[in-house]
Write an enzyme that holds these catalytic residues in place. Sequence first.
Site, PDB file in Angstrom:
ATOM      1  N   HIS A 266      -2.241   5.411   6.788  1.00  0.00           N
ATOM      2  CA  HIS A 266      -1.267   4.908   5.817  1.00  0.00           C
ATOM      3  C   HIS A 266      -0.387   3.836   6.451  1.00  0.00           C
ATOM      4  O   HIS A 266       0.130   4.032   7.546  1.00  0.00           O
ATOM      5  CB  HIS A 266      -0.411   6.084   5.338  1.00  0.00           C
ATOM      6  CG  HIS A 266       0.392   5.772   4.117  1.00  0.00           C
ATOM      7  ND1 HIS A 266       1.419   4.875   4.121  1.00  0.00           N
ATOM      8  CD2 HIS A 266       0.309   6.248   2.850  1.00  0.00           C
ATOM      9  CE1 HIS A 266       1.936   4.808   2.898  1.00  0.00           C
ATOM     10  NE2 HIS A 266       1.281   5.629   2.116  1.00  0.00           N
ATOM     11  N   ARG A 330      -3.995   0.538   0.792  1.00  0.00           N
ATOM     12  CA  ARG A 330      -3.521   1.034   2.085  1.00  0.00           C
ATOM     13  C   ARG A 330      -4.358   0.573   3.268  1.00  0.00           C
ATOM     14  O   ARG A 330      -3.818   0.208   4.307  1.00  0.00           O
ATOM     15  CB  ARG A 330      -3.506   2.561   2.044  1.00  0.00           C
ATOM     16  CG  ARG A 330      -2.471   3.071   1.087  1.00  0.00           C
ATOM     17  CD  ARG A 330      -2.529   4.563   0.916  1.00  0.00           C
ATOM     18  NE  ARG A 330      -1.395   4.962   0.078  1.00  0.00           N
ATOM     19  CZ  ARG A 330      -1.157   6.213  -0.287  1.00  0.00           C
ATOM     20  NH1 ARG A 330      -1.957   7.179   0.090  1.00  0.00           N
ATOM     21  NH2 ARG A 330      -0.119   6.499  -1.044  1.00  0.00           N
TER      22      ARG A 330
END
Lengths: 637, 246
Positions: A266, A330
């Site tokens: 992330h 992401r």
Amino acid sequence: MVLDAKIPEGPIEKKWYNHKFNLKLVNPANRRKHRIIVVGTGLAGGAAAASLGEMGYEVVAFAYQDSARRAHSIAAQGGINAAKNYRNDGDSVYRLFYDTVKGGDYRAREANVYRLAELSVNIIDQCVAQGVPFAREYSGYLDNRSFGGAQVSRTFYARGQTGQQLLLGAYSALARQVGLGTVKMNARHEVLDIVVIDGRARGVIVRDMVTGEIERHSGDAVVLATGGYGNAYYLSTNAKGCNTTAIWRAYKRGAFFGNPCFVQIHPTCIPVSGDHQSKLTLMSESLRNDGRVWVPMKKDDPRKPNDIPEEERDYYLERRYPAFGNLVPRDVASRAAKLECDNGRGVGASKMAVYLDFADAIKRQGKAKIEEKYGNLFDMYQEITDENPYEVPMRIYPAVHYTMGGLWVDYNLMTTLPGLFAAGEANFSDHGANRLGASALMQGLADGYFVLPSTLSGYIGGTDLPKVSTDAPEFAEAEKDVRDKIDRLMSVKGDKSVDYFHKHLGKILWDKVGMGRNEAGLKEAISEIRELREDFWKNVRVLGDTNELNQSLEKAGRVADFFELAELIAIDALHRRESCGGHFREESQTEDNEAKRDDENFSYVAAWEFKGLNEQPELHKEELTFEYCKPSQRSYK
Amino acid sequence: MNFNLKIWRQKNSSTPGKFVDYSVKDIAEDTSFLEMLDILNEELIAKNEEPVAFDHDCREGICGMCSLHISGEPHGPKRKVTACQLFMRSFKDGESITVEPWRAEPFPVIKDCIVDRSAFDRIIQAGGFVSASTGSAPDGNAIPIPKKDADLAMDAASCIGCGACVAACKNSSAMLFVAAKVSHLAHLPQGKVERKERVLNMVAQMDKEGFGSCSNTYACEAECPKGISVAHIGFLNKEYLKASLS
């Protein structure tokens, strides 16, 4: 064995509808005669256990925490997607389906994703009915925000605590069933093995984490909703207890493992600050709605961020991806941050961070508005870093967050081990090689509230399931395996702690099976993991007793399984010689460092079959066909 | 930074516990309180001593698992944070710190600093829900909710169920915990149908678990890591009275 995904016939928008009609049913009066074991009571498991209980099944549920309200679904911050089109901005079930398949870099199964998009609208309705306090506009209607990988506003949220509120919704539904007696909840219990009788999953072996007692539980079906395996990397945004044990035991009992190398890193987490660090904290993707990501133009710029003038800043996401800007998916955002830091433009003491700046948003919308949207996240950031993000830009860096891989399941969410189902993050099914933000909550709840109640009934209704006794030899054998492993861990009596090994394992994975992977590094990783695993079994020290609460023993068992899984992650990453989604093979990139997918050779799900420890697992391929979303090189420019 | 620690050690629920002295050295100020305990535990393991058991999971202040009474206050000296989000920079170098479990009869100690909080689950099971079975829901926007009400409900719903309110209260009262759930659901139209039974059943269960009465010292609000207001307790009393009289 040929993998059969059991995708229903017909046009995509009719598949789930037709399939539900064709599935066998179980008469309401007969349901209480069937016991279903649910392992894990987060969004997927909690929703499934509650819904199955409401239908009348006898449900036995397990969680390692002291209450179902603590599952790590609770930490999800930003929101949950649903194709409601309340914004009138061109959203539809089809668009959510399309965005998710594309966002997953064309490595997900179309039929599953379409069903997910279809069910997304029911989830919001269900949660509202339970009393989930979603954010509202002044009109009283539901509010939305935007998330990465989408050009519409379809994310529903409850401040920065959406996961908490959705989990408490599922938990309250579960609590109601516990009160009514349809669900028996076993908190502080850890499932350590799956029991297979006549080729079907018929029970589990469980350790009572308070008394140390080893228990046998039988049932007609077993659901694993035990979350992801990101903690293999030691440092991740997962809770400390998150583990792979149940799904790894299932794999060793015959369930195939799908796409283990698809791990999501992330982009917006608080950077690592020192060796003492025990976990990483996420700063919600929703922040990228208003925050702008930048680094100084100059390498090794010693100035404070607010002293660097506008023209000497590089808003590299806006520059490289003008169409999506700061809201690229992401995987793209993470790799871009790594690239800037690798090129010497990282910031902060470690130089392994980039800025996420809210100055423009505060100027435009006022501090009060920003505080209303993200107040709790800003507070958390300040708590951890001792810096005020209203005044100084946040420093962020990518961290392991979610695992798209997991147990291979067919359209019914059943693994290759009949009677064993996997839901939520524990399965591999819907996110392909990269999950879009606000889609994990959606998938967990779709699986739990809507998919499993139908497909599990279909299995039970359509299968002859003779009663089994926990005295069966298969139970005794599985229990013996569990006891032997515990005894083995306790008897090593070495000189190094479990955490010592876990940290080293995590470092190997992060360095060589992390954001950038290459053949040489992956081969090294495999041999290093094996060596370290041998060392673990020779030198680990587990103190305390087995017949009482023993956190070192719990950790040791989990880390032992992470070692075996880590090797499979690396094997899968080595075999997939393409870049796709979260899996970036350095050998496969374009001139401007974008991931290069290889559809000709790798348009399949890799499902691995266990062949014995230290044996090469066998690869099975589920070829992916795209009838609706034609694969193209993903572009967010 | 260096610290002297006085930590509660108790083998199990049937063995009496006691404080044991430890010290930790060279702790970086950006170490969290739980990470400081991790460091201590690594040292204990190296010395062949059993590590200190304490509950923890998400380590980002939301799961409610961590439950340490630190130098006389639940979750330590800093306001509005859980122990996992408490950093050692909040202490003075060389400070003596006591660490013990929640002290409340309905929360028996399981081991060291770990307690059994299943009483909270049973209170929710008694009525802390809206009986909306899966599949029965109307469209989400069919029930408009004034923003003010939704925000109030959300304030109450942010309770993490850690039990600091009980640990902070001299009577071990669970009123703030119960009030937060009652208030969350009673402020929403979805929760209105069952509001009377809910408040009566939850309060009855709370009493049955052995939690004490509220005597308005507001220690619960002061120690709540989510800053849940005691105003909800006033609301709970009103709800309870109305339900009892009708």
